[in-house]
Design a protein around this motif. Sequence first.
Motif, PDB file in Angstrom:
ATOM      1  N   PHE A 218      17.835   6.644   5.963  1.00 55.98           N
ATOM      2  CA  PHE A 218      16.542   6.197   4.945  1.00 55.98           C
ATOM      3  C   PHE A 218      15.667   5.538   5.934  1.00 55.98           C
ATOM      4  N   LYS A 219      16.062   4.425   6.591  1.00 61.02           N
ATOM      5  CA  LYS A 219      15.052   3.556   7.073  1.00 61.02           C
ATOM      6  C   LYS A 219      14.308   4.209   8.066  1.00 61.02           C
ATOM      7  N   TRP A 220      14.859   5.080   8.839  1.00 63.80           N
ATOM      8  CA  TRP A 220      14.283   5.803  10.118  1.00 63.80           C
ATOM      9  C   TRP A 220      13.281   7.067   9.163  1.00 63.80           C
ATOM     10  N   VAL A 221      13.930   7.804   8.405  1.00 68.11           N
ATOM     11  CA  VAL A 221      13.047   8.844   7.860  1.00 68.11           C
ATOM     12  C   VAL A 221      11.954   8.285   7.132  1.00 68.11           C
ATOM     13  N   ALA A 222      12.094   7.098   6.555  1.00 66.35           N
ATOM     14  CA  ALA A 222      10.955   6.669   5.583  1.00 66.35           C
ATOM     15  C   ALA A 222       9.973   6.013   6.435  1.00 66.35           C
ATOM     16  N   LEU A 231      -1.419   7.610   9.789  1.00 68.12           N
ATOM     17  CA  LEU A 231      -2.270   8.136  10.715  1.00 68.12           C
ATOM     18  C   LEU A 231      -3.016   9.280   9.866  1.00 68.12           C
ATOM     19  N   ALA A 232      -2.558   9.660   8.670  1.00 62.92           N
ATOM     20  CA  ALA A 232      -3.545  10.780   8.303  1.00 62.92           C
ATOM     21  C   ALA A 232      -4.531  10.255   7.287  1.00 62.92           C
ATOM     22  N   GLY A 233      -4.499   8.661   7.152  1.00 63.87           N
ATOM     23  CA  GLY A 233      -5.435   8.039   6.135  1.00 63.87           C
ATOM     24  C   GLY A 233      -4.954   7.834   4.958  1.00 63.87           C
ATOM     25  N   GLU A 234      -3.566   8.147   4.493  1.00 65.75           N
ATOM     26  CA  GLU A 234      -3.101   8.219   3.269  1.00 65.75           C
ATOM     27  C   GLU A 234      -2.297   7.038   2.930  1.00 65.75           C
ATOM     28  N   HIS A 235      -2.982   5.889   3.021  1.00 67.72           N
ATOM     29  CA  HIS A 235      -2.473   4.747   3.000  1.00 67.72           C
ATOM     30  C   HIS A 235      -1.603   4.282   1.552  1.00 67.72           C
ATOM     31  N   GLU A 236      -2.182   4.692   0.613  1.00 62.62           N
ATOM     32  CA  GLU A 236      -1.539   4.489  -0.599  1.00 62.62           C
ATOM     33  C   GLU A 236      -0.145   5.260  -0.776  1.00 62.62           C
ATOM     34  N   LEU A 237      -0.477   6.533  -0.422  1.00 67.47           N
ATOM     35  CA  LEU A 237       1.053   7.247  -0.148  1.00 67.47           C
ATOM     36  C   LEU A 237       2.047   6.828   0.790  1.00 67.47           C
ATOM     37  N   ALA A 238       1.476   6.098   1.759  1.00 61.80           N
ATOM     38  CA  ALA A 238       2.424   5.437   2.717  1.00 61.80           C
ATOM     39  C   ALA A 238       2.945   4.355   2.306  1.00 61.80           C
ATOM     40  N   GLU A 239       2.420   3.716   1.410  1.00 59.44           N
ATOM     41  CA  GLU A 239       3.180   2.542   0.796  1.00 59.44           C
ATOM     42  C   GLU A 239       4.009   2.798  -0.189  1.00 59.44           C
ATOM     43  N   ARG A 240       3.953   3.978  -0.778  1.00 60.76           N
ATOM     44  CA  ARG A 240       5.086   4.345  -1.759  1.00 60.76           C
ATOM     45  C   ARG A 240       6.266   4.558  -1.034  1.00 60.76           C
ATOM     46  N   ILE A 241       6.372   5.006   0.219  1.00 63.48           N
ATOM     47  CA  ILE A 241       7.470   5.308   0.749  1.00 63.48           C
ATOM     48  C   ILE A 241       8.000   4.457   2.023  1.00 63.48           C
ATOM     49  N   ARG A 242       7.282   3.243   1.801  1.00 64.81           N
ATOM     50  CA  ARG A 242       7.467   2.154   3.018  1.00 64.81           C
ATOM     51  C   ARG A 242       8.843   1.894   2.686  1.00 64.81           C
ATOM     52  N   PRO A 243       9.989   1.591   3.881  1.00 65.54           N
ATOM     53  CA  PRO A 243      11.264   1.316   3.228  1.00 65.54           C
ATOM     54  C   PRO A 243      11.439  -0.307   3.288  1.00 65.54           C
ATOM     55  N   SER A 244      12.156  -0.791   2.618  1.00 61.49           N
ATOM     56  CA  SER A 244      12.071  -2.440   2.255  1.00 61.49           C
ATOM     57  C   SER A 244      13.150  -3.046   3.490  1.00 61.49           C
ATOM     58  N   ARG A 246      14.164  -6.052   3.190  1.00 63.00           N
ATOM     59  CA  ARG A 246      15.081  -6.990   2.598  1.00 63.00           C
ATOM     60  C   ARG A 246      16.264  -6.329   2.271  1.00 63.00           C
ATOM     61  N   ARG A 247      16.166  -5.013   1.662  1.00 64.11           N
ATOM     62  CA  ARG A 247      17.423  -4.491   0.929  1.00 64.11           C
ATOM     63  C   ARG A 247      17.229  -2.766   1.636  1.00 64.11           C
ATOM     64  N   PRO A 248      18.309  -2.707   2.700  1.00 67.41           N
ATOM     65  CA  PRO A 248      18.192  -1.457   3.320  1.00 67.41           C
ATOM     66  C   PRO A 248      18.438  -0.207   2.184  1.00 67.41           C
ATOM     67  N   GLY A 249      17.794   0.840   2.501  1.00 65.79           N
ATOM     68  CA  GLY A 249      18.050   1.926   1.778  1.00 65.79           C
ATOM     69  C   GLY A 249      17.151   1.985   0.438  1.00 65.79           C
ATOM     70  N   ARG A 250      16.416   1.136   0.207  1.00 65.50           N
ATOM     71  CA  ARG A 250      15.420   1.013  -0.954  1.00 65.50           C
ATOM     72  C   ARG A 250      14.027   1.233  -0.513  1.00 65.50           C
ATOM     73  N   ARG A 251      13.101   1.558  -1.258  1.00 66.81           N
ATOM     74  CA  ARG A 251      11.556   1.474  -1.045  1.00 66.81           C
ATOM     75  C   ARG A 251      11.208   0.224  -1.312  1.00 66.81           C
ATOM     76  N   ALA A 252      10.238  -0.407  -0.534  1.00 69.59           N
ATOM     77  CA  ALA A 252       9.902  -1.667  -0.602  1.00 69.59           C
ATOM     78  C   ALA A 252       8.976  -2.187  -2.094  1.00 69.59           C
ATOM     79  N   ILE A 253       8.521  -0.704  -2.451  1.00 68.35           N
ATOM     80  CA  ILE A 253       7.643  -0.980  -3.855  1.00 68.35           C
ATOM     81  C   ILE A 253       8.701  -1.255  -4.845  1.00 68.35           C
ATOM     82  N   GLU A 254       9.984  -0.585  -4.770  1.00 66.03           N
ATOM     83  CA  GLU A 254      10.875  -0.700  -5.625  1.00 66.03           C
ATOM     84  C   GLU A 254      11.359  -2.282  -5.714  1.00 66.03           C
ATOM     85  N   VAL A 255      11.722  -2.576  -4.614  1.00 68.05           N
ATOM     86  CA  VAL A 255      12.354  -4.111  -4.354  1.00 68.05           C
ATOM     87  C   VAL A 255      11.342  -5.122  -4.895  1.00 68.05           C
TER      88      VAL A 255
END
Length: 321
Positions: A218-222, A231-244, A246-255
């Motif tokens: 999950f960490k490396w795919v995300a 790189l495509a300029g989709e910063h909001e989309l990138a934030e949605r899938i950014r890995p946490s 602090r909690r491996p396996g979870r999205r940062a936004i969820e944590v």
Amino acid sequence: MLEAQSDRILALVQSATKVETEIETHTEEVATGLDEDFATATAGWGEGQPKPDFRTQLKALKAKLGDSREKLSAAEEHTIGLVRQGVELRVERSELVEGLYEDFSSMRRTVEELYRGKGKGNVNVFVVAGIQGPTSQKPTKLLRQVDLAIKHLHTPGLEFPASRFDGTGLQPSQLLQVLEPYSVSMHDVQGALGKVASELNASRKEKNRAIEAHKTTFKWVARNAESLFELAGEHELAERIRPSARRPGRRAIEVANDSQGESQAENFQDGDAQNGGAAVQDSAESASGEGGSGEPAGEPKPTSSQAVDASAEPAPSPSDG
């Protein structure tokens, strides 16, 4: 504990599903943006040299994460299935133990009464019929007692002494007809429970390995997908899938959302504690006649969180207690 563990795995699965969905939904627009952005950088490449295929990269990342998620879910389902088998077998064993205990105890009392010698007290039931006493209620020991009795009752030429009551007697074969079916069933259930317990230990190890492997995937795919989105300029989309971190396996936004919810819950509890302290003070003043009617305040009713269900029992585990 099992429920908490399942909740953690559910959170991992949900995070992975969300990242997969975001990649699948935005692959085309992200890949198109990357093609345009990298066009200048790759313009000087030689004839026939392949250009970066961002669509394939994103699809491969999604497939990799999906495969890891499915393996994790399968490992969890296998463990849950084994736990369910263990519970069912323990229920079956409890029913067998209950019936066997009643029959074996009755058998012992019957032999004692029928073959008791005059003036000599009770005859030794273990000598006559191979029945030990007192009858155990523990499955393993009870089965041992029954097996010893069956072995004794199969002794060639075994005959019971004369009964106290003329014409009333027992034959070893009559006792065997009751005990042998119980013994076969108990041995089958005990063996099945041992097998399930062993398989459950192995399954838990495999599940823990699947969890750790999934967190890494999950960490490396995300991270890779996040980089392509950025790189495509989709910063909001990138934030949605950014890995946490602090909690491996979870999205940062969820944590972050979970932490905010926990903080709000703590503030709410602190407020309750302060209000509760004020309520205690008001009750004390009322009971002493200060600032009130002078009548003592009634006892507060217990809340649902204070109630304890005395009949509740912990869920059984497949291992023999």
